[in-house]
Design an enzyme around this catalytic site. Structure first.
Site, mmCIF file in Angstrom:
data_model
loop_
_atom_site.group_PDB
_atom_site.id
_atom_site.type_symbol
_atom_site.label_atom_id
_atom_site.label_comp_id
_atom_site.label_asym_id
_atom_site.label_seq_id
_atom_site.Cartn_x
_atom_site.Cartn_y
_atom_site.Cartn_z
ATOM 1 N N ASN A 238 0.814 -1.139 -0.130
ATOM 2 C CA ASN A 238 0.057 -0.043 0.156
ATOM 3 C C ASN A 238 0.855 1.217 -0.014
ATOM 4 O O ASN A 238 1.512 1.420 1.033
ATOM 5 C CB ASN A 238 -0.965 -0.043 1.221
ATOM 6 N N TRP A 239 1.125 1.817 -1.223
ATOM 7 C CA TRP A 239 1.967 3.132 -1.321
ATOM 8 C C TRP A 239 1.423 4.327 -0.705
ATOM 9 O O TRP A 239 2.283 5.280 -0.653
ATOM 10 C CB TRP A 239 2.164 3.173 -2.797
ATOM 11 N N LYS A 240 0.111 4.232 -0.262
ATOM 12 C CA LYS A 240 -0.518 5.413 0.362
ATOM 13 C C LYS A 240 -0.277 6.573 -0.685
ATOM 14 O O LYS A 240 -0.323 6.651 -1.773
ATOM 15 C CB LYS A 240 0.085 5.553 1.657
ATOM 16 N N HIS B 296 -9.528 1.325 4.935
ATOM 17 C CA HIS B 296 -8.453 1.665 5.700
ATOM 18 C C HIS B 296 -8.507 2.548 6.803
ATOM 19 O O HIS B 296 -9.217 3.793 6.630
ATOM 20 C CB HIS B 296 -7.181 2.090 4.465
ATOM 21 N N GLU C 28 -6.813 4.941 7.726
ATOM 22 C CA GLU C 28 -6.378 6.298 7.192
ATOM 23 C C GLU C 28 -7.688 6.906 6.636
ATOM 24 O O GLU C 28 -8.013 8.161 6.718
ATOM 25 C CB GLU C 28 -5.255 6.306 6.554
ATOM 26 N N GLU D 299 -5.535 -4.695 10.663
ATOM 27 C CA GLU D 299 -4.498 -3.769 10.924
ATOM 28 C C GLU D 299 -4.780 -2.855 11.970
ATOM 29 O O GLU D 299 -5.640 -1.894 12.101
ATOM 30 C CB GLU D 299 -4.429 -2.697 9.885
ATOM 31 N N GLY E 65 2.632 2.214 10.801
ATOM 32 C CA GLY E 65 3.650 3.217 10.671
ATOM 33 C C GLY E 65 4.274 3.676 11.858
ATOM 34 O O GLY E 65 5.092 4.660 11.884
ATOM 35 N N SER F 33 3.221 -2.180 10.277
ATOM 36 C CA SER F 33 4.811 -2.241 10.745
ATOM 37 C C SER F 33 5.366 -3.703 10.470
ATOM 38 O O SER F 33 6.393 -3.957 10.892
ATOM 39 C CB SER F 33 5.022 -2.010 12.021
ATOM 40 N N GLY G 158 2.531 -1.067 4.354
ATOM 41 C CA GLY G 158 3.014 0.303 3.785
ATOM 42 C C GLY G 158 4.307 0.569 3.534
ATOM 43 O O GLY G 158 4.802 0.466 2.533
ATOM 44 N N GLY G 159 4.949 1.463 4.773
ATOM 45 C CA GLY G 159 6.403 1.936 4.469
ATOM 46 C C GLY G 159 7.458 0.923 3.952
ATOM 47 O O GLY G 159 7.985 1.484 2.811
HETATM 48 P P1 PGA Z 1 2.876 0.273 7.649
HETATM 49 O O1 PGA Z 1 1.099 0.501 6.898
HETATM 50 O O2 PGA Z 1 3.429 -1.031 6.977
HETATM 51 O O3 PGA Z 1 3.632 1.507 7.156
HETATM 52 O O4 PGA Z 1 2.785 0.165 9.087
HETATM 53 C C1 PGA Z 1 0.520 -0.404 6.750
HETATM 54 C C2 PGA Z 1 -0.870 0.053 6.120
HETATM 55 O O5 PGA Z 1 -1.344 1.014 6.566
HETATM 56 O O6 PGA Z 1 -1.484 -0.788 5.381
#
Ligand code: PGA
Length: 252
Positions: A8-10, A93, A95, A160, A166, A205, A226-227
């Site tokens: 997930n590149w956000k 998600h 976010e 999640e 993050g 994470s 994500g990251g």
């Molecule tokens: P993260 O994000 O791996 O940076 O913790 C995961 C996500 O929000 O899908």
């Protein structure tokens, strides 16, 4: 079941980074014994899909509107994502639930729209830190599942925990296993026998150093990342960790 390793590149990725990451996946992900998916920002779906066409890595969006078309400035329909080259979409998600106030009912409507447009949805659920401290995680996640997933759900669920996204923190392996077991039981009671086959991803994470222990847990069908998905070597290392724990092929 093969693990799904989803990036997930956000809101990250201009053309140069997106093309570079997609090129690395094109070279590095073929032949892995897991399913690979990247979800770039909508502006990059077409570019990334073009680079990955015919490769082992699939492409998805990060959200879609519940309606097919109409006066919704700035929004994208599921069919638009499909048209741009996506075959998957992340929905609900935390976010989006946080930044845009998305409710379970909206996530459910988007999920139905995605399936109608031939996109496979990844529906995200997870508790906040305060909810976990209060011991409410099962009640929160159970309610999100029951209200976000249509009865005829076809797709993937991602657990999640909001406090793990993050932050570099993850729940203990016991807590991940317990939650995934609870999610499986909830899926079966909500969806019937079909709930047995839904892949349940862990997200929050995930990195090369913890991927193997997380992916090895019962009922963990892959990871939403994500990251670490923005660093080609890290994302591929996580995919290799998934491969090492994939079920052996059935004896012929
Ligand atoms: P993260 O994000 O791996 O940076 O913790 C995961 C996500 O929000 O899908």
């Amino acid at each position: 079941m093969r693990k799904l390793i989803a990036g997930n590149w956000k809101m990250n990725g201009l053309t140069e980074l997106s093309a570079s990451l997609a090129g690395s996946l094109r070279r590095g992900a073929d032949g892995l014994d897991c399913d690979m998916l990247v979800c770039p920002p909508a502006t990059m779906i077409s570019t990334v899909a073009h680079i990955l066409v015919g490769s082992a890595t699939m492409v998805g969006g990060q959200d879609c509107h519940a309606k097919v078309s109409g006066a919704h400035t700035g929004d994208l329909s599921a069919a638009m994502l499909r048209d741009a080259g996506a075959s998957w979409v992340i929905l609900g998600h935390s976010e989006r639930r946080g930044d845009h106030g998305e409710t379970d009912a909206e996530v459910k409507a988007k999920t139905e729209a995605a399936v109608k447009a031939d996109l496979t949805p990844i529906v995200c659920v997870g508790e906040t830190e305060a909810q976990r401290v209060a011991g409410e995680q099962n009640a929160v996640v159970g309610s999100q599942l029951v209200h976000s997933l249509p009865k005829e759900f076809q797709g993937v669920v991602a657990y999640e925990p909001v406090w793990a996204i993050g932050t570099g923190r993850t729940p203990s392996t016991d807590d991940v296993a317990a939650m995934h077991g609870f999610i499986r039981a909830t899926l079966i009671s909500h969806l019937g026998a079909a709930g047995q086959g839904v892949r349940i991803l862990y997200g929050g994470s995930v990195k090369p150093s913890n991927a193997k222990e997380l992916l090895h847990l019962p009922e963990v069908g892959g990871a939403l990342i994500g990251g670490a998905s923005l660093v080609d070597a890290d994302f591929l290392a996580i995919a290799h960790a998934a491969q090492m724990v994939a079920e052996p092929p059935a004896a012929s």
